[in-house]
Design a protein around this motif. Structure first.
Motif, PDB file in Angstrom:
ATOM      1  N   ARG A   1      12.108 -16.025 132.577  1.00 40.57           N
ATOM      2  CA  ARG A   1      13.124 -17.079 132.678  1.00 40.57           C
ATOM      3  C   ARG A   1      14.319 -16.530 133.459  1.00 40.57           C
ATOM      4  O   ARG A   1      14.973 -15.577 133.039  1.00 40.57           O
ATOM      5  CB  ARG A   1      13.544 -17.531 131.288  1.00 40.57           C
ATOM      6  N   MET A   2      14.605 -17.128 134.619  1.00 37.98           N
ATOM      7  CA  MET A   2      15.687 -16.679 135.495  1.00 37.98           C
ATOM      8  C   MET A   2      17.035 -17.231 135.037  1.00 37.98           C
ATOM      9  O   MET A   2      17.099 -18.103 134.158  1.00 37.98           O
ATOM     10  CB  MET A   2      15.399 -17.094 136.937  1.00 37.98           C
ATOM     11  N   HIS A   3      18.102 -16.717 135.656  1.00 33.23           N
ATOM     12  CA  HIS A   3      19.471 -17.144 135.325  1.00 33.23           C
ATOM     13  C   HIS A   3      19.644 -18.652 135.440  1.00 33.23           C
ATOM     14  O   HIS A   3      20.387 -19.256 134.675  1.00 33.23           O
ATOM     15  CB  HIS A   3      20.488 -16.462 136.255  1.00 33.23           C
TER      16      HIS A   3
ATOM     17  N   ASP B   1      11.508 -20.760 135.729  1.00 30.92           N
ATOM     18  CA  ASP B   1      10.590 -19.669 135.426  1.00 30.92           C
ATOM     19  C   ASP B   1      10.051 -19.048 136.707  1.00 30.92           C
ATOM     20  O   ASP B   1       9.677 -19.761 137.644  1.00 30.92           O
ATOM     21  CB  ASP B   1       9.413 -20.168 134.575  1.00 30.92           C
ATOM     22  N   TRP B   2      10.018 -17.725 136.721  1.00 25.91           N
ATOM     23  CA  TRP B   2       9.382 -16.952 137.788  1.00 25.91           C
ATOM     24  C   TRP B   2       8.093 -16.409 137.188  1.00 25.91           C
ATOM     25  O   TRP B   2       8.094 -15.917 136.062  1.00 25.91           O
ATOM     26  CB  TRP B   2      10.297 -15.810 138.228  1.00 25.91           C
TER      27      TRP B   2
ATOM     28  N   HIS C   1      10.301  -9.105 146.040  1.00 25.23           N
ATOM     29  CA  HIS C   1      11.380  -8.902 147.007  1.00 25.23           C
ATOM     30  C   HIS C   1      11.483 -10.059 148.000  1.00 25.23           C
ATOM     31  O   HIS C   1      12.508 -10.217 148.660  1.00 25.23           O
ATOM     32  CB  HIS C   1      11.185  -7.588 147.764  1.00 25.23           C
ATOM     33  N   ALA C   2      10.438 -10.855 148.103  1.00 25.95           N
ATOM     34  CA  ALA C   2      10.407 -11.940 149.078  1.00 25.95           C
ATOM     35  C   ALA C   2      11.116 -13.199 148.609  1.00 25.95           C
ATOM     36  O   ALA C   2      11.318 -14.117 149.391  1.00 25.95           O
ATOM     37  CB  ALA C   2       8.955 -12.268 149.433  1.00 25.95           C
ATOM     38  N   HIS C   3      11.507 -13.253 147.340  1.00 21.99           N
ATOM     39  CA  HIS C   3      12.086 -14.482 146.796  1.00 21.99           C
ATOM     40  C   HIS C   3      13.338 -14.192 145.976  1.00 21.99           C
ATOM     41  O   HIS C   3      13.404 -13.185 145.270  1.00 21.99           O
ATOM     42  CB  HIS C   3      11.064 -15.197 145.890  1.00 21.99           C
ATOM     43  N   GLY C   4      14.313 -15.082 146.072  1.00 21.74           N
ATOM     44  CA  GLY C   4      15.421 -15.057 145.131  1.00 21.74           C
ATOM     45  C   GLY C   4      16.691 -14.362 145.574  1.00 21.74           C
ATOM     46  O   GLY C   4      17.718 -14.553 144.963  1.00 21.74           O
TER      47      GLY C   4
END
Length: 191
Positions: free
Chosen positions: A121-123, A127-128, A158-161
């Protein structure tokens, strides 16, 4: 000293001199502490790259770990006994613990779904999904075999976010050179 049980003591030699770097020795000591406590962790971030490569390629300011949400209370208790405390900010599933000497552990808590994917669960409340295959990664730090995200999943993360920094681009290039993983265009330096 950390007491394992029934009088057996485990020597935890976390580097206690003031530092701004998470050393390989401190990483190994922390991983042994987690193992002794019964907490399964996988490395993420810079130390996961170096573990997969089997050598330290740069300095690191922290240790990024992935663990199951169910292990969070034990992690807090275990690191609390080593004088780690919450650093300001974060969420229930992503926060930083810091000790008096400046060692930082960046915590990413997941729940495994029925397929073995790690749901984080991201900030922003979304959901990742860490693919199940990513948790099969193994590497070495010093002479210690460690769990880390697979090179392919490290590239995916590293490719997302976020916008990659120079160190991230270099890390990804090293994974590409060693393991042949394909990098998306924005993880390649512009000529």
């Amino acid at each position: 000293m950390h007491t394992k049980g029934e009088g057996e003591e485990i020597d935890i030699r976390l580097n206690r001199t003031p530092q701004v770097e998470m050393t390989a020795e401190s990483v190994v000591d922390l991983l042994r502490l987690f193992e002794t406590a019964g907490i399964d962790v996988w490395l993420d971030g810079g130390w996961a790259v170096d573990a997969a490569l089997g050598e330290q390629t740069r300095s690191h300011k922290d240790l990024d770990i992935i663990l199951q949400c169910k292990d969070l209370p034990l992690l807090r208790k275990t690191l609390g006994a080593q004088n780690f405390r919450n650093k300001e900010g974060g969420t229930e599933s992503n926060f930083v613990l810091i000790d008096n000497q400046g060692l930082e552990v960046d915590v990413h808590a997941i729940v495994f779904d029925e397929s073995g994917n790690g749901v984080y669960r991201m900030h922003n409340g979304e959901d990742w999904i860490f693919p199940a295959s990513g948790f099969a990664g193994r590497g070495k730090i010093l002479d210690t075999t460690v769990r880390c995200l697979s090179p392919e999943v490290q590239v995916l993360c590293h490719a997302h976010g976020y916008v990659p920094k120079e160190k991230d681009l270099r890390d990804m290039e090293l994974l590409e050179a060693r393991f042949g993983v394909e990098l998306p265009p924005h993880l390649r330096r512009q000529a």
